[in-house]
Design a protein around this motif. Structure first.
Motif, short mmCIF file in Angstrom:
data_model
loop_
_atom_site.label_atom_id
_atom_site.label_comp_id
_atom_site.label_asym_id
_atom_site.label_seq_id
_atom_site.Cartn_x
_atom_site.Cartn_y
_atom_site.Cartn_z
N THR A 58 0.83 -1.21 0.00
CA THR A 58 0.00 0.00 0.00
C THR A 58 0.86 1.26 0.00
OG1 THR A 58 -0.12 0.02 2.41
CG2 THR A 58 -1.87 -1.15 1.23
N LYS B 286 -1.78 -2.00 -4.21
CA LYS B 286 -3.09 -1.38 -4.02
C LYS B 286 -3.13 -0.06 -4.80
CE LYS B 286 -5.75 0.96 -0.47
NZ LYS B 286 -5.78 1.32 0.94
N TYR C 232 -5.94 3.10 -6.07
CA TYR C 232 -7.27 3.69 -6.21
C TYR C 232 -7.13 4.97 -7.00
CZ TYR C 232 -6.01 6.47 -2.07
OH TYR C 232 -5.37 7.28 -1.18
N TRP D 35 -8.63 -0.69 -5.70
CA TRP D 35 -9.26 -0.61 -4.38
C TRP D 35 -10.44 0.34 -4.46
CZ3 TRP D 35 -8.39 -3.63 -0.37
CH2 TRP D 35 -8.88 -3.26 0.89
#
Length: 97
Positions: free
Chosen positions: A6, A55, A57, A89
């Motif tokens: 992350t 991850k 987004y 995500w």
């Protein structure tokens, strides 16, 4: 074994995306050290794990960072070999009645 990263997405969201109305001048002082930390964490995960799931987004700015650091051919090879994957995500709350 797969590990989830992350740190790269958090770094890119904090340092490479503009936030209107927010004073970003303090971020300049810590940019280099945080950049090195995010990259070293990712490279360490490449060494110790079979697959790294990154991850993401929003826009995949982490991919651009990887291409700039490793080169396009190396990143494509890692994706094709299954060493890197990107996990979009999008947490969503739903309810059934």
């Amino acid at each position: 074994m797969t590990v989830f990263n992350t740190g790269l997405n958090e770094f890119t969201r904090k340092y490479l995306v503009k936030h209107p109305g927010v004073d970003e001048s303090p971020l300049v002082l810590s940019f280099n050290s945080e950049y090195k930390r995010a990259l070293s964490e990712l490279i360490e995960q490449f060494v110790f794990f079979d697959k790294v799931s990154i991850k993401v987004y929003g826009e995949n700015i982490g991919l651009v960072v990887l291409i700039n650091e490793l080169g396009l051919k190396q990143v494509l090879d890692l994706i094709e070999e299954g060493v890197i994957e990107f996990l979009l995500w999008t947490p969503t709350l739903t309810a059934l009645s």
